[in-house]
Design an enzyme around this catalytic site. Structure first.
Site, PDB file in Angstrom:
ATOM      1  N   GLU A  98       3.214  94.529  11.602  1.00 47.44           N
ATOM      2  CA  GLU A  98       4.311  93.660  11.155  1.00 47.44           C
ATOM      3  C   GLU A  98       4.318  93.568   9.635  1.00 47.44           C
ATOM      4  O   GLU A  98       3.255  93.540   9.013  1.00 47.44           O
ATOM      5  CB  GLU A  98       4.101  92.242  11.695  1.00 47.44           C
ATOM      6  CG  GLU A  98       4.917  91.897  12.905  1.00 47.44           C
ATOM      7  CD  GLU A  98       6.375  91.584  12.601  1.00 47.44           C
ATOM      8  OE1 GLU A  98       6.916  92.084  11.604  1.00 47.44           O
ATOM      9  OE2 GLU A  98       6.967  90.848  13.398  1.00 47.44           O
ATOM     10  N   ASP A  99       5.498  93.471   9.076  1.00 52.84           N
ATOM     11  CA  ASP A  99       5.583  93.244   7.632  1.00 52.84           C
ATOM     12  C   ASP A  99       5.246  91.797   7.287  1.00 52.84           C
ATOM     13  O   ASP A  99       4.569  91.518   6.311  1.00 52.84           O
ATOM     14  CB  ASP A  99       6.986  93.595   7.108  1.00 52.84           C
ATOM     15  CG  ASP A  99       8.086  92.955   7.946  1.00 52.84           C
ATOM     16  OD1 ASP A  99       8.048  93.120   9.175  1.00 52.84           O
ATOM     17  OD2 ASP A  99       8.961  92.268   7.389  1.00 52.84           O
ATOM     18  N   ASP A 102       5.674  84.621   9.968  1.00 54.76           N
ATOM     19  CA  ASP A 102       6.265  83.386   9.442  1.00 54.76           C
ATOM     20  C   ASP A 102       5.915  82.272  10.441  1.00 54.76           C
ATOM     21  O   ASP A 102       4.814  81.721  10.396  1.00 54.76           O
ATOM     22  CB  ASP A 102       7.777  83.640   9.325  1.00 54.76           C
ATOM     23  CG  ASP A 102       8.536  82.549   8.607  1.00 54.76           C
ATOM     24  OD1 ASP A 102       7.930  81.554   8.204  1.00 54.76           O
ATOM     25  OD2 ASP A 102       9.764  82.670   8.446  1.00 54.76           O
ATOM     26  N   PHE A 151      11.377  82.957  -0.642  1.00 55.94           N
ATOM     27  CA  PHE A 151      12.197  83.947   0.040  1.00 55.94           C
ATOM     28  C   PHE A 151      12.000  85.309  -0.607  1.00 55.94           C
ATOM     29  O   PHE A 151      12.471  85.567  -1.705  1.00 55.94           O
ATOM     30  CB  PHE A 151      13.674  83.546   0.033  1.00 55.94           C
ATOM     31  CG  PHE A 151      14.427  84.343   1.048  1.00 55.94           C
ATOM     32  CD1 PHE A 151      14.377  83.990   2.389  1.00 55.94           C
ATOM     33  CD2 PHE A 151      15.134  85.475   0.686  1.00 55.94           C
ATOM     34  CE1 PHE A 151      15.031  84.748   3.347  1.00 55.94           C
ATOM     35  CE2 PHE A 151      15.787  86.239   1.639  1.00 55.94           C
ATOM     36  CZ  PHE A 151      15.739  85.870   2.969  1.00 55.94           C
ATOM     37  N   ARG A 164      15.899  96.037   1.215  1.00 53.13           N
ATOM     38  CA  ARG A 164      14.710  96.634   1.848  1.00 53.13           C
ATOM     39  C   ARG A 164      14.149  97.765   0.994  1.00 53.13           C
ATOM     40  O   ARG A 164      12.971  98.084   1.072  1.00 53.13           O
ATOM     41  CB  ARG A 164      15.059  97.185   3.232  1.00 53.13           C
ATOM     42  CG  ARG A 164      15.455  96.146   4.276  1.00 53.13           C
ATOM     43  CD  ARG A 164      15.472  96.791   5.662  1.00 53.13           C
ATOM     44  NE  ARG A 164      16.196  96.019   6.652  1.00 53.13           N
ATOM     45  CZ  ARG A 164      15.669  95.062   7.413  1.00 53.13           C
ATOM     46  NH1 ARG A 164      14.408  94.745   7.277  1.00 53.13           N
ATOM     47  NH2 ARG A 164      16.402  94.428   8.307  1.00 53.13           N
TER      48      ARG A 164
HETATM   49  C1  PRP Z   1      11.139  89.155  10.448  1.00 50.55           C
HETATM   50  C2  PRP Z   1       9.795  89.828  10.253  1.00 50.55           C
HETATM   51  C3  PRP Z   1       9.096  89.523  11.537  1.00 50.55           C
HETATM   52  C4  PRP Z   1       9.632  88.155  11.902  1.00 50.55           C
HETATM   53  C5  PRP Z   1       8.611  87.113  11.542  1.00 50.55           C
HETATM   54  O1  PRP Z   1      11.954  89.998  11.210  1.00 50.55           O
HETATM   55  O2  PRP Z   1       9.934  91.221  10.053  1.00 50.55           O
HETATM   56  O3  PRP Z   1       9.392  90.450  12.555  1.00 50.55           O
HETATM   57  O4  PRP Z   1      10.837  87.955  11.148  1.00 50.55           O
HETATM   58  O5  PRP Z   1       9.086  85.821  11.823  1.00 50.55           O
HETATM   59  P1  PRP Z   1       8.360  84.824  12.823  1.00 50.55           P
HETATM   60  O6  PRP Z   1       6.877  84.861  12.548  1.00 50.55           O
HETATM   61  O7  PRP Z   1       8.987  83.497  12.459  1.00 50.55           O
HETATM   62  O8  PRP Z   1       8.697  85.229  14.226  1.00 50.55           O
HETATM   63  P2  PRP Z   1      13.533  89.881  11.320  1.00 50.55           P
HETATM   64  O9  PRP Z   1      13.870  89.234  12.642  1.00 50.55           O
HETATM   65  O10 PRP Z   1      14.075  89.249  10.074  1.00 50.55           O
HETATM   66  O11 PRP Z   1      14.019  91.374  11.446  1.00 50.55           O
HETATM   67  P3  PRP Z   1      13.735  92.659  10.484  1.00 50.55           P
HETATM   68  O12 PRP Z   1      12.290  93.074  10.724  1.00 50.55           O
HETATM   69  O13 PRP Z   1      14.727  93.675  10.968  1.00 50.55           O
HETATM   70  O14 PRP Z   1      13.978  92.253   9.057  1.00 50.55           O
END
Ligand code: PRP
Length: 182
Positions: A98-99, A102, A151, A164
């Site tokens: 995961e990137d 949160d 952010f 991105r």
């Molecule tokens: C972001 C990020 C994680 C997730 C983390 O993805 O890449 O997958 O949110 O949030 P959490 O811990 O509150 O669940 P996003 O849904 O924005 O999609 P993306 O990866 O396409 O940017």
């Protein structure tokens, strides 16, 4: 694009060092074991590619797309699988890549989801962690770095699908996202 950036939070050099450290640790821990990385799209894309290139043992990879957000930018607290993995993981050692973590909702959901396929083990590797935002506790086995609750975009992370492609982790100017995020 650069005119929307308030500051660079994490430089390319810091990111490179972080990726090498994580890849070395993973290579050491999984030596002689069957390893599959499962990247969580789309944010993981660049981190996953960098991690793969720095891992020195045989490794397979797949991707999964999960979304915790609807059309807006506020979390709905619900996960939807948009694209499932296209690789067999039964009996193999999986690391979810995961990137960003949160609230922890996505990773908690995905860990349980992938366990249904009977992998030998499931671990978690995250580039950036916002611990102050956690709502669902999650054990991160390989963590790049903690970051403040700002952010951030770049290195795969987006705002409204943009930014991105910024090579560094950047903080956007408030006026770009003001009133649009929680
Ligand atoms: C972001 C990020 C994680 C997730 C983390 O993805 O890449 O997958 O949110 O949030 P959490 O811990 O509150 O669940 P996003 O849904 O924005 O999609 P993306 O990866 O396409 O940017």
């Amino acid at each position: 694009m650069l005119e929307d950036v308030k500051k660079v939070l994490i430089s390319r050099d810091e990111i490179n060092d972080m990726v090498k450290r994580l890849a070395n640790q993973i290579s050491e821990d999984y030596e002689g074991r069957q390893l599959v990385l499962i990247g969580v799209m789309k944010g993981c894309l660049i981190f996953l590619a960098d991690l793969l290139r720095n891992i020195t043992i045989p490794v397979e990879f797949g991707t999964i797309t999960a979304s915790s957000y609807g059309s807006g930018t506020v979390s709905k607290g619900q996960i939807t699988i948009i694209n499932d993995i296209d690789i067999a993981i039964e009996g193999k050692n999986v690391i979810i890549v995961e990137d960003l973590v949160d609230t922890g909702l996505t990773l908690n959901y995905l860990k349980d989801f992938l366990r249904l396929r009977k992998p030998k083990s499931v671990s978690i590797c995250v580039a950036f962690d916002k611990p102050s935002r956690r709502k669902n506790p999650i054990d991160v086995d390989y963590k790049g770095m903690d970051i403040p609750d700002e952010f951030i975009v770049g290195y795969g992370l987006d705002f409204d699908e943009k930014y991105r492609n910024l090579p560094e982790i950047c903080v956007l100017k408030e006026e770009i996202y003001d009133g649009l995020i929680d």
